[in-house]
Enzyme design. Structure first.
Site, PDB file in Angstrom:
ATOM      1  N   HIS A  61      27.036  -4.423 -12.748  1.00  8.66           N
ATOM      2  CA  HIS A  61      28.161  -5.390 -11.975  1.00  8.66           C
ATOM      3  C   HIS A  61      27.627  -6.376 -11.268  1.00  8.66           C
ATOM      4  O   HIS A  61      28.198  -7.442 -10.913  1.00  8.66           O
ATOM      5  CB  HIS A  61      28.989  -4.263 -10.697  1.00  8.66           C
ATOM      6  CG  HIS A  61      29.662  -3.411 -11.504  1.00  8.66           C
ATOM      7  ND1 HIS A  61      30.580  -2.809 -10.897  1.00  8.66           N
ATOM      8  CD2 HIS A  61      29.671  -2.980 -12.776  1.00  8.66           C
ATOM      9  CE1 HIS A  61      31.177  -1.748 -11.604  1.00  8.66           C
ATOM     10  NE2 HIS A  61      30.703  -1.667 -12.813  1.00  8.66           N
TER      11      HIS A  61
ATOM     12  N   ARG B 238      34.559 -10.119 -15.411  1.00 10.93           N
ATOM     13  CA  ARG B 238      34.829 -10.156 -14.136  1.00 10.93           C
ATOM     14  C   ARG B 238      33.765 -10.207 -13.050  1.00 10.93           C
ATOM     15  O   ARG B 238      33.729 -10.841 -12.129  1.00 10.93           O
ATOM     16  CB  ARG B 238      36.264  -9.196 -13.680  1.00 10.93           C
ATOM     17  CG  ARG B 238      35.483  -7.829 -13.433  1.00 10.93           C
ATOM     18  CD  ARG B 238      36.755  -6.857 -13.080  1.00 10.93           C
ATOM     19  NE  ARG B 238      36.108  -5.815 -12.477  1.00 10.93           N
ATOM     20  CZ  ARG B 238      35.848  -4.714 -13.231  1.00 10.93           C
ATOM     21  NH1 ARG B 238      36.143  -4.776 -14.514  1.00 10.93           N
ATOM     22  NH2 ARG B 238      35.470  -3.313 -12.529  1.00 10.93           N
TER      23      ARG B 238
ATOM     24  N   HIS C  55       0.570  -1.250  -0.003  1.00 10.17           N
ATOM     25  CA  HIS C  55      -0.189  -0.115  -0.031  1.00 10.17           C
ATOM     26  C   HIS C  55       0.941   1.187   0.052  1.00 10.17           C
ATOM     27  O   HIS C  55       0.480   2.266  -0.675  1.00 10.17           O
ATOM     28  CB  HIS C  55      -1.018   0.029   1.245  1.00 10.17           C
ATOM     29  CG  HIS C  55      -0.236  -0.139   2.320  1.00 10.17           C
ATOM     30  ND1 HIS C  55       0.321  -1.329   3.003  1.00 10.17           N
ATOM     31  CD2 HIS C  55      -0.046   0.770   3.324  1.00 10.17           C
ATOM     32  CE1 HIS C  55       0.820  -1.312   4.040  1.00 10.17           C
ATOM     33  NE2 HIS C  55       0.819  -0.111   4.457  1.00 10.17           N
TER      34      HIS C  55
END
Length: 188
Positions: free
Chosen positions: A138, A172, A48
């Site tokens: 990331h 990475r 809500h």
């Protein structure tokens, strides 16, 4: 709540549809954990406290992004419990029925905590463009959590567009996301 939401945004003129272009070769995207997801489908839910902003976002997503919205509720301003709606959004994303999800409550924190209990959900509470970009590029966040009392409606719309259009950078970062998912498997 109107103070946090700000004034209603003016409706900008709709641009003319772009002319069709010839297919261009695309670079291969980094693999995503939920590859069976419906393309351009976003699950959206709120309690809500986030209902008014959810409705604004639903309209903006539908009119301005080309994404289909799966509305997971709530459907009024009546008091409800945020974990129910955060879990509903997270389940849609984790099951691959939606590519991404967005949850909204008053602060964004509780819904993120609840959504992250669903295996496969990576929900990030974001407050600005930088946190949205980081969460997608990331962390491969697949659910955005917003606080209706924290983020102004115009900022929220901009953040949602950024979330929907920012790809995971991979590289990475993929190794790190895999480690997060491995924690879920080990600890679950």
């Amino acid at each position: 709540m109107e103070r946090a939401l700000g004034p209603a945004p003016a409706s900008p003129p709709r641009p003319a549809p772009a002319a069709p272009r010839a297919a261009e070769p695309r670079a291969a995207a980094a693999p995503r954990p939920a590859t069976a997801s419906a393309p351009h489908r976003v699950a959206l839910g709120s309690d809500h406290g986030g209902f008014a902003l959810k409705e604004i976002l639903k309209r903006a997503i539908g009119e301005e992004t080309g994404w289909e919205v799966q509305d997971c509720g709530t459907h009024s301003g009546e008091a409800v419990d945020y974990p129910d709606f955060a879990a509903a959004v997270a389940r849609e994303v984790a099951a691959g029925r939606c590519t991404l999800g967005i949850v909204v409550d008053a602060a964004g924190i509780g819904s993120a905590m609840a959504a992250n209990k669903v295996p496969g959900a990576r929900c990030a509470v974001c407050h600005d463009d930088a946190t949205v970009l980081n969460s997608r590029e990331h962390n491969d966040a697949n659910i955005l959590s917003l606080g209706a009392r924290v983020v102004h409606r115009g900022t929220a719309i901009r953040m949602v567009k950024l979330f929907l259009n920012t790809p995971f950078a991979g590289g990475r970062h993929a190794r790190r996301v895999q480690k997060i998912m491995a924690l879920e498997r080990r600890e679950g």
